[in-house]
Scaffold this active site. Sequence first.
Site, mmCIF file in Angstrom:
data_model
loop_
_atom_site.group_PDB
_atom_site.id
_atom_site.type_symbol
_atom_site.label_atom_id
_atom_site.label_comp_id
_atom_site.label_asym_id
_atom_site.label_seq_id
_atom_site.Cartn_x
_atom_site.Cartn_y
_atom_site.Cartn_z
ATOM 1 N N LEU A 91 124.054 79.103 29.184
ATOM 2 C CA LEU A 91 124.884 79.886 30.107
ATOM 3 C C LEU A 91 125.503 78.999 31.189
ATOM 4 C CD1 LEU A 91 125.787 82.505 31.670
ATOM 5 C CD2 LEU A 91 123.529 82.402 32.754
ATOM 6 N N ARG A 115 128.973 88.288 27.027
ATOM 7 C CA ARG A 115 128.177 87.345 26.234
ATOM 8 C C ARG A 115 126.715 87.776 26.219
ATOM 9 N NH1 ARG A 115 125.072 82.661 27.559
ATOM 10 N NH2 ARG A 115 125.215 80.949 26.020
ATOM 11 N N HIS A 199 120.514 80.646 20.503
ATOM 12 C CA HIS A 199 120.920 79.365 19.895
ATOM 13 C C HIS A 199 120.376 79.162 18.483
ATOM 14 C CE1 HIS A 199 122.790 78.452 23.645
ATOM 15 N NE2 HIS A 199 121.645 78.658 24.281
ATOM 16 N N GLN A 248 128.301 77.601 20.410
ATOM 17 C CA GLN A 248 127.155 77.365 21.287
ATOM 18 C C GLN A 248 126.116 78.480 21.199
ATOM 19 O OE1 GLN A 248 126.281 78.926 24.678
ATOM 20 N NE2 GLN A 248 126.624 77.222 26.077
#
Length: 313
Positions: A91, A115, A199, A248
């Site tokens: 972040l 997000r 991730h 990402q």
Amino acid sequence: MKTAFIFPGQGAQYVGMGKELSAYYKEADDIFSMADSILKMQLKKLCFEGPEEELKRTEITQPAILTVSTAALEVLKKEGISPDVVAGLSLGEYSALVAAGVISFKDALPLVQKRGKFMQEAVPEGKGTMAAIIGLKRFEVLRICKEASAEGIVEAANFNCPTQIVIAGDIQGVRRAMALAKERGAKKVVELPVSAPFHTSMLEPAGEKLFLELEKIDFYSPQIPFISNVTGDYVSDPEQIKVLLKKQVNSPVLWEDIIKRMIKDGVKVFIEVGPGKSLSSFVKKIDRNSAVINIEDLKTLEKVKHTLKEVAV
């Protein structure tokens, strides 16, 4: 002597963050007021007073940390302190992009809120988890993930420093990898209190949704060199930055690689901008000779000023 600004990610939040800087610096308080106005919610009150459970919600946490980091950034600007290079962990990459002039705070704030929402929705609660493995080398952790994947998805998520790698995936896969890591001599294995396996490939749907939002926003070339989580290298093309932000979400964060690249390029001073000291701890484990400081309140701001004077002598 080069200085890097590094920005923390999710997990750094705490009730009271940013309160002191907001009280003493109009520039910081303006950022909180802007956040409340943009998001149409009392984010400032949540940051300063909690409740903690609300602040922990991913779609609240992400804009809250971005706001506190940007407020601290404005204080550093007011004091005439600027970076030669920027990066952020997960972040925190959005805070770094605001600092580099790639994206405006006004655009970044609702983007990170979405997000957080997309990441939370990608994997049902109770299905995924993350764990920190301390004391094993990168190749050993990757081998363990490969072995444990017979029981479920498990992947390396964060290469934080030489002694700490975070893995993530579904609960069965991660817990099997944790058991293997203990067998292979890890100093410590800790399951993390998170709500999703960040991730990893499990979050690919979140990346797809995020990219649709990224495409609506104007990105600009960095005014300050910026290093990406996904590549561990400099990126200057605005469209490539968007693609990397999409990746990402479901790619490992190469934090150790980023810090080593900065050191190789002459960075001697690292300033962690925003709540907590987690990144400062990682940098110290990567290179003991670097000057590492953080700014989150008036006391740490004074330490930043003092350290910069010392290293300049």
